[in-house]
Write a protein that holds these residues in place. Sequence first.
Motif, PDB file in Angstrom:
ATOM      1  N   THR A  78       0.886  -1.070   0.127  1.00 20.47           N
ATOM      2  CA  THR A  78       0.559  -0.033   0.371  1.00 20.47           C
ATOM      3  C   THR A  78       1.199   1.641  -0.291  1.00 20.47           C
ATOM      4  OG1 THR A  78      -0.182   0.098   2.178  1.00 20.47           O
ATOM      5  CG2 THR A  78      -1.992  -1.260   1.190  1.00 20.47           C
ATOM      6  N   ASN A  79       2.305   0.778   0.401  1.00 24.35           N
ATOM      7  CA  ASN A  79       2.724   2.033   0.387  1.00 24.35           C
ATOM      8  C   ASN A  79       3.483   2.738  -1.307  1.00 24.35           C
ATOM      9  OD1 ASN A  79       4.457   4.215   1.843  1.00 24.35           O
ATOM     10  ND2 ASN A  79       6.094   2.539   2.385  1.00 24.35           N
ATOM     11  N   SER A  80       3.973   2.265  -1.631  1.00 26.93           N
ATOM     12  CA  SER A  80       3.951   1.398  -2.892  1.00 26.93           C
ATOM     13  C   SER A  80       3.080   2.662  -3.601  1.00 26.93           C
ATOM     14  CB  SER A  80       4.539   0.422  -3.848  1.00 26.93           C
ATOM     15  OG  SER A  80       3.872  -0.434  -3.718  1.00 26.93           O
ATOM     16  N   ALA A  81       1.837   2.301  -3.555  1.00 26.82           N
ATOM     17  CA  ALA A  81       0.431   2.831  -4.198  1.00 26.82           C
ATOM     18  C   ALA A  81       0.256   3.889  -3.266  1.00 26.82           C
ATOM     19  CB  ALA A  81      -0.546   1.202  -3.708  1.00 26.82           C
ATOM     20  N   THR A  82       0.501   4.428  -2.418  1.00 23.26           N
ATOM     21  CA  THR A  82       0.332   5.662  -2.198  1.00 23.26           C
ATOM     22  C   THR A  82       1.462   6.282  -3.092  1.00 23.26           C
ATOM     23  OG1 THR A  82      -0.238   4.786  -0.057  1.00 23.26           O
ATOM     24  CG2 THR A  82      -0.117   7.574   0.049  1.00 23.26           C
ATOM     25  N   LYS A  83       1.978   6.516  -2.526  1.00 22.46           N
ATOM     26  CA  LYS A  83       3.627   7.248  -3.209  1.00 22.46           C
ATOM     27  C   LYS A  83       3.157   7.171  -4.980  1.00 22.46           C
ATOM     28  CE  LYS A  83       7.114   6.354  -1.019  1.00 22.46           C
ATOM     29  NZ  LYS A  83       8.813   5.371  -0.147  1.00 22.46           N
ATOM     30  N   ALA A  84       2.349   5.869  -6.063  1.00 27.22           N
ATOM     31  CA  ALA A  84       2.029   6.380  -7.252  1.00 27.22           C
ATOM     32  C   ALA A  84       0.939   7.048  -7.002  1.00 27.22           C
ATOM     33  CB  ALA A  84       2.283   4.705  -7.388  1.00 27.22           C
ATOM     34  N   LEU A  85      -0.429   7.198  -6.025  1.00 20.63           N
ATOM     35  CA  LEU A  85      -1.501   8.381  -6.432  1.00 20.63           C
ATOM     36  C   LEU A  85      -0.413   9.459  -6.016  1.00 20.63           C
ATOM     37  CD1 LEU A  85      -4.091   7.849  -6.979  1.00 20.63           C
ATOM     38  CD2 LEU A  85      -3.991   7.107  -4.312  1.00 20.63           C
ATOM     39  N   GLN A  86       0.870   9.717  -5.130  1.00 25.52           N
ATOM     40  CA  GLN A  86       0.984  10.975  -5.019  1.00 25.52           C
ATOM     41  C   GLN A  86       1.783  11.326  -6.273  1.00 25.52           C
ATOM     42  OE1 GLN A  86       2.679  10.601  -0.985  1.00 25.52           O
ATOM     43  NE2 GLN A  86       1.435  11.104  -0.163  1.00 25.52           N
ATOM     44  N   SER A  87       2.563  10.365  -7.034  1.00 23.46           N
ATOM     45  CA  SER A  87       3.541  11.039  -7.569  1.00 23.46           C
ATOM     46  C   SER A  87       2.526  11.507  -9.096  1.00 23.46           C
ATOM     47  CB  SER A  87       4.135   9.328  -8.049  1.00 23.46           C
ATOM     48  OG  SER A  87       5.231  10.297  -9.163  1.00 23.46           O
ATOM     49  N   THR A  88       1.573  10.471  -9.375  1.00 24.00           N
ATOM     50  CA  THR A  88       0.041  10.849  -9.987  1.00 24.00           C
ATOM     51  C   THR A  88      -0.773  12.083  -9.751  1.00 24.00           C
ATOM     52  OG1 THR A  88       0.424   8.680 -10.863  1.00 24.00           O
ATOM     53  CG2 THR A  88      -1.651  10.097 -11.278  1.00 24.00           C
ATOM     54  N   ALA A  89      -0.846  12.280  -8.725  1.00 25.78           N
ATOM     55  CA  ALA A  89      -1.079  13.656  -8.448  1.00 25.78           C
ATOM     56  C   ALA A  89      -0.416  14.800  -8.355  1.00 25.78           C
ATOM     57  CB  ALA A  89      -1.738  13.764  -6.835  1.00 25.78           C
ATOM     58  N   LYS A  90       0.584  14.790  -8.173  1.00 25.57           N
ATOM     59  CA  LYS A  90       1.351  15.277  -8.110  1.00 25.57           C
ATOM     60  C   LYS A  90       2.020  16.193 -10.083  1.00 25.57           C
ATOM     61  CE  LYS A  90       6.435  17.241  -6.726  1.00 25.57           C
ATOM     62  NZ  LYS A  90       7.364  17.097  -6.464  1.00 25.57           N
ATOM     63  N   ALA A  91       1.910  14.724 -10.373  1.00 28.18           N
ATOM     64  CA  ALA A  91       2.477  14.587 -12.038  1.00 28.18           C
ATOM     65  C   ALA A  91       1.263  15.931 -12.330  1.00 28.18           C
ATOM     66  CB  ALA A  91       2.176  13.232 -12.752  1.00 28.18           C
ATOM     67  N   ALA A  92      -0.225  14.987 -12.542  1.00 27.17           N
ATOM     68  CA  ALA A  92      -1.790  16.105 -12.676  1.00 27.17           C
ATOM     69  C   ALA A  92      -1.454  17.359 -12.087  1.00 27.17           C
ATOM     70  CB  ALA A  92      -3.183  15.316 -11.968  1.00 27.17           C
ATOM     71  N   GLN A  93      -1.321  17.375 -11.043  1.00 24.74           N
ATOM     72  CA  GLN A  93      -1.142  19.487 -10.974  1.00 24.74           C
ATOM     73  C   GLN A  93      -0.276  20.100 -11.481  1.00 24.74           C
ATOM     74  OE1 GLN A  93       0.122  19.532  -6.500  1.00 24.74           O
ATOM     75  NE2 GLN A  93      -1.588  20.738  -6.307  1.00 24.74           N
ATOM     76  N   THR A  94       1.208  19.288 -11.850  1.00 22.37           N
ATOM     77  CA  THR A  94       1.961  19.816 -12.520  1.00 22.37           C
ATOM     78  C   THR A  94       1.571  20.277 -14.003  1.00 22.37           C
ATOM     79  OG1 THR A  94       3.527  19.202 -11.379  1.00 22.37           O
ATOM     80  CG2 THR A  94       4.541  19.999 -14.514  1.00 22.37           C
ATOM     81  N   ALA A  95       0.440  18.970 -14.564  1.00 19.29           N
ATOM     82  CA  ALA A  95       0.184  19.490 -15.961  1.00 19.29           C
ATOM     83  C   ALA A  95      -0.713  20.518 -15.973  1.00 19.29           C
ATOM     84  CB  ALA A  95      -0.455  17.977 -16.372  1.00 19.29           C
ATOM     85  N   ALA A  96      -2.307  20.918 -14.702  1.00 18.45           N
ATOM     86  CA  ALA A  96      -2.944  21.371 -15.038  1.00 18.45           C
ATOM     87  C   ALA A  96      -2.451  22.690 -15.001  1.00 18.45           C
ATOM     88  CB  ALA A  96      -3.853  21.392 -13.924  1.00 18.45           C
ATOM     89  N   SER A  97      -1.153  23.277 -14.329  1.00 16.20           N
ATOM     90  CA  SER A  97      -0.547  24.601 -14.617  1.00 16.20           C
ATOM     91  C   SER A  97      -0.043  24.664 -15.270  1.00 16.20           C
ATOM     92  CB  SER A  97       0.572  24.242 -13.178  1.00 16.20           C
ATOM     93  OG  SER A  97       0.454  24.328 -12.095  1.00 16.20           O
ATOM     94  N   GLU A  98       0.653  23.697 -16.122  1.00 12.42           N
ATOM     95  CA  GLU A  98       1.445  23.862 -17.747  1.00 12.42           C
ATOM     96  C   GLU A  98      -0.144  24.349 -18.709  1.00 12.42           C
ATOM     97  OE1 GLU A  98       4.472  24.307 -18.397  1.00 12.42           O
ATOM     98  OE2 GLU A  98       4.926  23.832 -16.064  1.00 12.42           O
ATOM     99  N   VAL A  99      -0.796  23.502 -18.300  1.00 13.94           N
ATOM    100  CA  VAL A  99      -2.160  23.971 -19.607  1.00 13.94           C
ATOM    101  C   VAL A  99      -2.551  25.140 -19.052  1.00 13.94           C
ATOM    102  CG1 VAL A  99      -4.384  23.237 -19.741  1.00 13.94           C
ATOM    103  CG2 VAL A  99      -2.651  21.143 -19.361  1.00 13.94           C
ATOM    104  N   GLU A 100      -2.529  25.920 -17.314  1.00 11.40           N
ATOM    105  CA  GLU A 100      -3.601  26.972 -17.612  1.00 11.40           C
ATOM    106  C   GLU A 100      -1.612  27.338 -18.442  1.00 11.40           C
ATOM    107  OE1 GLU A 100      -4.097  29.218 -13.401  1.00 11.40           O
ATOM    108  OE2 GLU A 100      -4.129  27.077 -13.091  1.00 11.40           O
ATOM    109  N   ARG A 101      -0.206  27.784 -17.777  1.00 16.93           N
ATOM    110  CA  ARG A 101      -0.054  28.511 -18.222  1.00 16.93           C
ATOM    111  C   ARG A 101      -0.033  28.864 -19.680  1.00 16.93           C
ATOM    112  NH1 ARG A 101       6.277  28.333 -17.848  1.00 16.93           N
ATOM    113  NH2 ARG A 101       5.631  26.487 -19.001  1.00 16.93           N
ATOM    114  N   PHE A 102      -0.130  27.615 -20.097  1.00 18.94           N
ATOM    115  CA  PHE A 102      -0.398  27.515 -22.011  1.00 18.94           C
ATOM    116  C   PHE A 102      -1.542  28.121 -21.963  1.00 18.94           C
ATOM    117  CE2 PHE A 102      -2.100  25.715 -26.066  1.00 18.94           C
ATOM    118  CZ  PHE A 102      -0.748  25.961 -26.857  1.00 18.94           C
ATOM    119  N   GLY A 103      -2.513  27.818 -22.130  1.00 20.23           N
ATOM    120  CA  GLY A 103      -3.804  29.196 -22.087  1.00 20.23           C
ATOM    121  C   GLY A 103      -3.275  30.978 -22.114  1.00 20.23           C
ATOM    122  N   ALA A 104      -2.717  30.886 -20.331  1.00 25.62           N
ATOM    123  CA  ALA A 104      -2.734  32.431 -20.726  1.00 25.62           C
ATOM    124  C   ALA A 104      -2.170  32.581 -21.759  1.00 25.62           C
ATOM    125  CB  ALA A 104      -1.922  32.868 -19.490  1.00 25.62           C
TER     126      ALA A 104
END
Length: 184
Positions: free
Chosen positions: A1-27
């Motif tokens: 579960t620890n590895s699943a949590t880390k993978a989920l946190q990593s995916t969330a961080k990547a999604a947040q970074t992608a969302a920031s990049e998409v927002e910056r691209f839109g601006a």
Amino acid sequence: TNSATKALQSTAKAAQTAASEVERFGAQSAAAIRRYAALTLVASGFYSLFDAFRKSISGAIEFEKEIIKIRQVTGLAVQDLSGLSSEVTRLSTSLGVSSQKLLNVAQILAQAGYNAEDTKIALETLAKTELSATFEDIESTTEGAIALMAQFGKGVRDLDKDMSAINTVSAKFAVESSDIITAL
């Protein structure tokens, strides 16, 4: 579960970074579109201004060509036709009648043997007929006016009164002024 949590946190961080990049691209895209729109607006203004200059120069050249044609018909120098040129400009701006049409009328009158002064007098009356709904077109009206003056021995000074009479008869009896002129 620890590895699943880390993978989920990593995916969330990547999604947040992608969302920031998409927002910056839109601006950045919105800013680029605004700059392009501003540039297009300015460029279209310049194109319109350039087109207006081109048309005015073309119109001036056509005006001079017509004056030269009248000069050739009358045998007068261009300086001697300056009064006629001024009259055409005045009538064109004050009555809204095409200067090209007025110059064509002046040429028709010159070919019929009318001098520059008589042509100036006739031009004002004939330009006014262009504003009347009962007269067809100024060239036909001019030819009719020449026929009227020749047939009844009238001069250009009577033309305003004669055209008014034709217009009155036209309105009173529901007949077009151009038909009356054709009959003359």
